[in-house]
Scaffold this active site. Structure first.
Site, PDB file in Angstrom:
ATOM      1  N   GLY A 199      22.322  -2.442   5.173  1.00 21.18           N
ATOM      2  CA  GLY A 199      21.674  -1.180   5.519  1.00 21.18           C
ATOM      3  C   GLY A 199      21.385  -1.118   7.020  1.00 21.18           C
ATOM      4  O   GLY A 199      22.212  -0.698   7.784  1.00 21.18           O
ATOM      5  N   SER A 226      27.843  -6.238   4.585  1.00 18.61           N
ATOM      6  CA  SER A 226      27.467  -5.209   5.537  1.00 18.61           C
ATOM      7  C   SER A 226      26.436  -5.752   6.536  1.00 18.61           C
ATOM      8  O   SER A 226      26.675  -6.772   7.172  1.00 18.61           O
ATOM      9  CB  SER A 226      26.939  -3.984   4.780  1.00 18.61           C
ATOM     10  N   TYR A 227      25.263  -5.107   6.676  1.00 15.24           N
ATOM     11  CA  TYR A 227      24.270  -5.612   7.613  1.00 15.24           C
ATOM     12  C   TYR A 227      23.683  -6.945   7.166  1.00 15.24           C
ATOM     13  O   TYR A 227      23.025  -7.639   7.955  1.00 15.24           O
ATOM     14  CB  TYR A 227      23.150  -4.587   7.833  1.00 15.24           C
ATOM     15  N   ASP A 234      38.255  -0.852   4.492  1.00 19.30           N
ATOM     16  CA  ASP A 234      36.985  -0.431   5.090  1.00 19.30           C
ATOM     17  C   ASP A 234      37.184  -0.209   6.578  1.00 19.30           C
ATOM     18  O   ASP A 234      37.710  -1.083   7.277  1.00 19.30           O
ATOM     19  CB  ASP A 234      35.929  -1.513   4.838  1.00 19.30           C
ATOM     20  N   HIS A 262      34.492  -1.391   1.565  1.00 15.20           N
ATOM     21  CA  HIS A 262      33.349  -2.069   2.193  1.00 15.20           C
ATOM     22  C   HIS A 262      32.593  -2.965   1.210  1.00 15.20           C
ATOM     23  O   HIS A 262      32.239  -4.090   1.543  1.00 15.20           O
ATOM     24  CB  HIS A 262      32.416  -0.987   2.744  1.00 15.20           C
TER      25      HIS A 262
END
Length: 497
Positions: free
Chosen positions: A95, A191-192, A412, A464
């Protein structure tokens, strides 16, 4: 009559003594002892679950800061067979502000997934709890069902506090579930969480060194389509867009000439204009999975058919509206009650990604927003610290001998395979096994290269969130990882035991 009173008194005294034995005092507040709390956290049944399961699962809160009343929500799902002998995986979504309950459990690797009617569950045939115990955590505070009693707390998140809170969470969670102390432990995220995962691993290593305590038996980390280095990510992302024919030569040249080295915190108006050109040229596609259709708000059956046609025979269905269904489900009052979600946390609707934490990596954001606001640019007043690179942490972790894998879905465009490869190259690790294809069921599942201290794996046709877009290919990846072996060069190498 007097005798009956004495009997009643003795019964009450016995009850009080037994209740007191269940409580301990911390910072002046009474609470159930951890093992009793484990039983209270047990989930007996979920709304919309019309099937039985052969495993136990638990959910609830762990307080990571008593003064602020900062509480992180977890959902723990035991392995289907002999959980005491299986490894423990901590799964973290990114996020910042995206729920590991909503994404990791309900859309990716967990057993309970949500049907299109948003109120019925089905059993995920590719759930990772067939191989491991799964611990999902909504982190940082403010994500998913996690909350703080201090309303200002959620605007003071950052990488450093998140790592510390996650470490405190693990320590307290293992007190509640002492049967998993010493279990082989792996941290996996995407991701983050490319920041969260190595930062937490470093915090655990530091904790081990300073205390000598080893209840967290960290064996390795895995990151999927993770943000690792700012410059590598931007360079790789625009190269990915151009080489896949998604932006024009002219726009690509403008980016290369003017915007590759700009600070993410101080984007010029000129580059904002260029990024808007990128978004306009892309059109209305899902930047997290460039070949799947987007959710239009209508029934997803036609979209599933379209995705099968786009991918061809080796691909599986993907529901582009899965986030919508899941959000409706986790907002149902009966679901909150079943999962022991505190009503204090429900002052606003549950969201898969909380936008008030930061501008989260959401499917609804345009690529121009992603390019200059996300993939690190969410360091605003709601996110206090985010290093430009975590490659230095990887150097530290590699020296510790951990099992480290970087995996990447190759469709992605936000944190693409090109960016992952740039970051790995920056580590300057010697190659152990050269780049080659790996296989699943006789088909190429992706490509892999083994370095000294790190393994790279790409997943063919995955976006992703790899287990969401390609669950059947994510399964042999985690199987090989937990087994400590290379990806199969033929499908028979990873036959189910």
């Amino acid at each position: 009559m007097e005798k009956q009173r004495w009997v009643l008194f003795l019964h009450l005294l016995f009850l009080i003594v037994n209740l007191e034995s269940c409580f301990s005092t911390t910072n002046g507040s009474s609470r159930l002892n951890p093992i009793d709390q484990q039983e209270l956290d047990r989930v007996n049944h979920l709304p919309g679950q019309d099937f039985n399961v052969d495993f136990q699962h638990y959910s609830g809160y762990v307080t990571v800061n008593e003064d602020a009343g900062r509480n992180l929500f977890y959902w723990f799902i035991e392995a289907t067979k002999d959980p005491s002998s299986k490894p423990l995986i901590l799964w973290i979504n990114g996020g910042p502000g995206c729920s590991s309950i909503g994404y990791g459990e309900a859309m990716e690797i967990g057993p309970f997934h949500v049907e299109e009617d948003a109120k019925t569950l089905y059993l995920n045939p590719h759930s990772w709890n067939q191989m491991a115990n799964l611990l999902f955590i909504d982190t940082p505070v403010g994500t998913g069902y996690s909350y703080s009693k201090d309303s200002e707390d959620v605007i003071n998140n950052g990488d450093a506090r998140t790592a510390n809170d996650n470490l405190v969470f693990l320590q307290k969670w293992l007190e509640r579930f002492p049967q998993f102390k010493g279990s082989d432990f792996y941290i996996i995220g995407e991701s983050y969480a490319g920041h969260y995962v190595p930062q937490l691993a470093k915090a655990i290593a530091k904790f081990h060194k300073s205390t000598g305590e080893r209840s967290i038996n960290l064996k390795g980390i895995m990151v999927g389509n993770g943000l690792t280095d700012d410059h590598d990510n931007r360079l790789g992302s625009f190269q990915f867009l151009w080489t896949n024919g998604l932006i024009s030569d002219e726009t690509y040249n403008l980016v290369n000439n003017f915007c590759l080295f700009e600070s993410y915190q101080n984007i010029s108006s000129h580059c904002r204009f260029i990024f808007d050109l990128v978004s306009k040229e892309l059109g209305d596609i899902d930047p997290y999975s460039i070949f799947t259709s987007s959710c239009t708000g209508t029934t997803s059956q036609s979209s599933k058919l379209l995705n099968r046609l786009i991918y061809g025979g080796i691909c599986e269905e993907f529901d582009p509206c899965i986030e919508d269904h899941t959000s409706v489900y986790f907002n149902l009052p009966e679901v909150r009650r079943a999962l022991h979600a505190d009503p204090v946390a429900m002052t606003s609707p549950w969201e898969a990604c909380k936008y008030d934490l930061s501008l989260s990596l959401s499917l609804s954001l345009s690529l121009s927003q992603l390019m200059f606001t996300l993939c690190r640019g969410f360091v605003d007043q709601h996110w206090k610290d985010s290093p430009a690179s975590v490659l230095d942490i990887y150097h530290e972790l590699i020296h510790l001998g951990l099992r480290i894998w970087m995996i990447s879905g190759d469709t992605d465009s936000v944190t693409p395979v090109t960016s992952t490869r740039y970051s790995i190259n920056s580590l300057k690790l010697p190659t152990v096994t050269p780049f080659h294809a790996w296989y699943d069921n006789g088909q190429v599942g992706g490509w892999t290269q083994e370095y000294k201290g790190l393994t790279f794996v790409s997943v063919r046709g995955a976006g992703h969130d790899i287990p969401m877009y390609k669950p059947s290919l994510a399964y042999p990846v985690i199987k090989a990882y937990l087994s400590g072996i290379s990806m199969p060069t033929q499908s028979s190498q990873l036959a189910d035991s």
